[in-house]
Design an enzyme around this catalytic site. Sequence first.
Site, PDB file in Angstrom:
ATOM      1  N   GLU A   1       0.897  -1.143   0.049  1.00 32.95           N
ATOM      2  CA  GLU A   1       0.170   0.123   0.019  1.00 32.95           C
ATOM      3  C   GLU A   1       0.807   1.229   0.117  1.00 32.95           C
ATOM      4  O   GLU A   1       1.681   1.415   0.963  1.00 32.95           O
ATOM      5  CB  GLU A   1      -1.041   0.050   1.386  1.00 32.95           C
TER       6      GLU A   1
ATOM      7  N   LYS B   1       8.331  -1.812  -2.143  1.00 30.34           N
ATOM      8  CA  LYS B   1       7.795  -0.851  -0.989  1.00 30.34           C
ATOM      9  C   LYS B   1       8.691  -0.470  -0.057  1.00 30.34           C
ATOM     10  O   LYS B   1       8.717   0.895   0.482  1.00 30.34           O
ATOM     11  CB  LYS B   1       6.690  -1.636  -0.306  1.00 30.34           C
TER      12      LYS B   1
ATOM     13  N   CYS C   1       5.382   4.140   9.043  1.00 39.56           N
ATOM     14  CA  CYS C   1       6.311   3.622   8.148  1.00 39.56           C
ATOM     15  C   CYS C   1       7.798   3.847   7.909  1.00 39.56           C
ATOM     16  O   CYS C   1       8.541   3.015   7.972  1.00 39.56           O
ATOM     17  CB  CYS C   1       5.526   3.816   6.903  1.00 39.56           C
TER      18      CYS C   1
HETATM   19  C1  UDX Z   1      -0.377  -1.064   8.143  1.00 37.36           C
HETATM   20  C2  UDX Z   1       0.493  -2.237   7.705  1.00 37.36           C
HETATM   21  O1  UDX Z   1      -0.187  -3.106   7.602  1.00 37.36           O
HETATM   22  C3  UDX Z   1       1.884  -2.151   8.054  1.00 37.36           C
HETATM   23  O2  UDX Z   1       2.668  -3.126   7.831  1.00 37.36           O
HETATM   24  C4  UDX Z   1       2.456  -0.804   7.505  1.00 37.36           C
HETATM   25  O3  UDX Z   1       3.651  -0.650   7.550  1.00 37.36           O
HETATM   26  C5  UDX Z   1       1.644   0.349   8.237  1.00 37.36           C
HETATM   27  O4  UDX Z   1       0.301   0.238   8.091  1.00 37.36           O
HETATM   28  P1  UDX Z   1      -1.629   0.056   9.913  1.00 37.36           P
HETATM   29  O5  UDX Z   1      -3.000  -0.119   9.204  1.00 37.36           O
HETATM   30  O6  UDX Z   1      -0.994   1.452  10.079  1.00 37.36           O
HETATM   31  O7  UDX Z   1      -0.717  -0.994   9.546  1.00 37.36           O
HETATM   32  O8  UDX Z   1      -1.676  -0.610  11.575  1.00 37.36           O
HETATM   33  P2  UDX Z   1      -2.827  -0.567  12.579  1.00 37.36           P
HETATM   34  O9  UDX Z   1      -3.551   0.788  12.386  1.00 37.36           O
HETATM   35  O10 UDX Z   1      -1.984  -0.715  13.821  1.00 37.36           O
HETATM   36  O11 UDX Z   1      -3.938  -1.648  12.079  1.00 37.36           O
HETATM   37  C6  UDX Z   1      -3.470  -3.108  12.101  1.00 37.36           C
HETATM   38  C7  UDX Z   1      -4.768  -3.684  12.704  1.00 37.36           C
HETATM   39  O12 UDX Z   1      -4.548  -5.168  12.822  1.00 37.36           O
HETATM   40  C8  UDX Z   1      -5.210  -3.260  14.279  1.00 37.36           C
HETATM   41  O13 UDX Z   1      -6.384  -2.837  14.339  1.00 37.36           O
HETATM   42  C9  UDX Z   1      -4.730  -4.742  15.033  1.00 37.36           C
HETATM   43  O14 UDX Z   1      -5.921  -4.804  16.048  1.00 37.36           O
HETATM   44  C10 UDX Z   1      -5.249  -5.660  13.973  1.00 37.36           C
HETATM   45  N1  UDX Z   1      -4.720  -7.099  14.170  1.00 37.36           N
HETATM   46  C11 UDX Z   1      -3.105  -7.020  14.410  1.00 37.36           C
HETATM   47  C12 UDX Z   1      -5.614  -8.303  14.176  1.00 37.36           C
HETATM   48  O15 UDX Z   1      -6.705  -7.923  13.608  1.00 37.36           O
HETATM   49  N2  UDX Z   1      -5.072  -9.134  14.372  1.00 37.36           N
HETATM   50  C13 UDX Z   1      -3.708  -9.309  14.652  1.00 37.36           C
HETATM   51  O16 UDX Z   1      -3.188 -10.629  14.795  1.00 37.36           O
HETATM   52  C14 UDX Z   1      -2.999  -8.337  14.935  1.00 37.36           C
HETATM   53  C1  UDX Z   2       4.217   7.141   3.898  1.00 34.44           C
HETATM   54  C2  UDX Z   2       4.713   7.271   2.295  1.00 34.44           C
HETATM   55  O1  UDX Z   2       4.230   8.493   1.965  1.00 34.44           O
HETATM   56  C3  UDX Z   2       3.387   6.371   1.927  1.00 34.44           C
HETATM   57  O2  UDX Z   2       3.474   6.274   0.422  1.00 34.44           O
HETATM   58  C4  UDX Z   2       3.225   4.924   2.622  1.00 34.44           C
HETATM   59  O3  UDX Z   2       2.291   3.845   2.068  1.00 34.44           O
HETATM   60  C5  UDX Z   2       3.219   5.183   4.037  1.00 34.44           C
HETATM   61  O4  UDX Z   2       4.225   5.873   4.458  1.00 34.44           O
HETATM   62  P1  UDX Z   2       2.684   8.536   5.822  1.00 34.44           P
HETATM   63  O5  UDX Z   2       3.786   7.979   6.510  1.00 34.44           O
HETATM   64  O6  UDX Z   2       1.208   8.256   6.025  1.00 34.44           O
HETATM   65  O7  UDX Z   2       3.154   7.859   4.204  1.00 34.44           O
HETATM   66  O8  UDX Z   2       2.698  10.144   5.477  1.00 34.44           O
HETATM   67  P2  UDX Z   2       3.713  11.152   4.529  1.00 34.44           P
HETATM   68  O9  UDX Z   2       3.194  11.994   3.869  1.00 34.44           O
HETATM   69  O10 UDX Z   2       4.954  10.289   3.765  1.00 34.44           O
HETATM   70  O11 UDX Z   2       4.530  11.782   5.810  1.00 34.44           O
HETATM   71  C6  UDX Z   2       5.850  11.172   6.572  1.00 34.44           C
HETATM   72  C7  UDX Z   2       6.317  11.993   7.359  1.00 34.44           C
HETATM   73  O12 UDX Z   2       7.365  12.890   6.688  1.00 34.44           O
HETATM   74  C8  UDX Z   2       5.501  13.170   8.336  1.00 34.44           C
HETATM   75  O13 UDX Z   2       5.781  13.224   9.675  1.00 34.44           O
HETATM   76  C9  UDX Z   2       5.538  14.361   7.170  1.00 34.44           C
HETATM   77  O14 UDX Z   2       5.359  15.492   8.088  1.00 34.44           O
HETATM   78  C10 UDX Z   2       6.941  14.153   7.028  1.00 34.44           C
HETATM   79  N1  UDX Z   2       7.539  14.838   5.830  1.00 34.44           N
HETATM   80  C11 UDX Z   2       7.024  14.572   4.765  1.00 34.44           C
HETATM   81  C12 UDX Z   2       8.275  16.014   5.933  1.00 34.44           C
HETATM   82  O15 UDX Z   2       9.117  16.427   6.869  1.00 34.44           O
HETATM   83  N2  UDX Z   2       8.860  16.710   4.823  1.00 34.44           N
HETATM   84  C13 UDX Z   2       8.409  16.614   3.354  1.00 34.44           C
HETATM   85  O16 UDX Z   2       8.449  17.183   2.548  1.00 34.44           O
HETATM   86  C14 UDX Z   2       7.331  15.387   3.643  1.00 34.44           C
END
Ligand code: UDX
Ligand code: UDX
Length: 469
Positions: free
Chosen positions: A162, A221, A277
Amino acid sequence: MKITNICCLGAGYVGGPTMSVIALKCPEIKVTVVDLNTDRIAAWNDKDLKNLPIYEPGLDKVVEKARGKNLFFSTDVDSAIKEAQMIFIAVNTPTKTYGEGKGMAADLKFVELCARQIAEISENDKIIVEKSTLPVRTAEKLQTILDNNGNGNNFEVLSNPEFLAEGTAINDLLNADRVLIGGKQTTTGKIAIQSLVNIYSNWLSPKQIITTNLWSSELSKLTANAFLAQRISSINALSALCEATEADIDEVAKAIGTDSRIGSKFLKSSVGFGGSCFQKDVLNLVYLCRHFNLPEVADYWEQVIILNDYQKHRFAKKIISSLFNTVNGKKITFFGWAFKKDTNDTRESAAIYIAEHLIEDGAEIHVFDPKVPESKIKNDIRCILELNGEVETKILFKLNQITVHNNPLEATHKSHAIAVLTEWDEFINYEWNDIYLNMYKPAFLFDGRGILEKNKLKEIGFNFYSIGK
Ligand code: UDX
Ligand code: UDX
């Protein structure tokens, strides 16, 4: 294979929005999102869309249109697995906090548990889609678990990482730069890839859908996130040089960003990147490189994280040195706690580390964030103190140094300094004059996001510091 039933394990920041958009765009497919966390599922099912568990602009409208029609949120994991032809794994994969690879490798225990459960429960063949970010060759491990614990069913594992960013997730999903699908280059592997291509083709053009082998997809990724994080660390490194030379980091970013080979995005200097991430994925890449005995490559990428830590500490130190070398007993107001604007997510937010640093120096931190509740802020600090091995009495003492407000003016009352830590739009247009009058003098303002107008604030009377200027 025509897919009519999908299930997604994990109703988090990735699983929730992604499945909502798939359901909206594919009305003939039943999409069930399951999670072990009953509170989270209850929130996804809440009649009042304001109570959805994650704040993401536009998400409420998508959920409203699809929920109850072909989009369902449930805790009944077994039934959802049994019914589905295609299962997305979107559970979290945090950095390991124990044992081998501690602090570096991704913790795959949740992903592994999912695979075991799928293998045990399934009554027919299924396509398994890795949505969570995973180290290269995880698909191989999943395949082994699925093949060795199943009831003779055939499982095809795909990688479909993603790329959505929080705060813009719905737009990123609807108008994706690209969707990446990796699979085995066998006959059945290619059929599985095509099934997923068909789903995305409901709203994306063929040009937006890239197919590769499994390992390229998994590595892409990690690489995409490492490149993005590296750009931020690069510009942040130069922000320190700008401060030493009177160059202006925004002017430098603009000047280099107009070079089409460099491009203008992700060049905003900041207090350091956060989010679930970047740090996790770069560390994971470093770990993988070490594992494959590539120490020079590992050291190269590790520097991205070292620089990010430096930037956060540099900002905290700047606050302390400006306030006459101590913040002990002083009130420091934080505007913003989320890791970026338009989200209530605080994972790895720079604000947490800066707060920790200032608390250690005796500061009283007063936080205002438009979307992050007190419970989350206190929990973030508790977690970092626990991770540092602090004892409970010390933790409670330090937690008392944090106060959370739901009104910006109240948060700045008799404050010595304000630090802007998230770039929420509303901060730009605050009545800064009123805020200034409300504070102790000299009133300090540290803009960690480069969003405020330096001249205007200096004119009001603030001692103003902005990163890279
Ligand atoms: C995601 C991706 O999957 C991760 O690898 C990526 O790097 C960041 O985004 P994200 O959706 O942000 O994770 O995580 P989170 O909001 O913590 O959601 C994960 C969910 O999975 C939680 O709601 C948790 O309760 C659930 N979970 C976890 C299960 O249902 N079963 C499990 O065994 C573990
Ligand atoms: C990131 C990737 O962009 C996305 O493609 C991946 O799927 C998940 O990780 P996210 O972490 O949700 O997404 O947000 P992003 O907009 O990338 O920002 C990450 C961090 O970098 C934030 O703290 C943001 O404030 C910071 N950032 C971003 C900067 O400091 N400067 C910039 O120019 C852009």
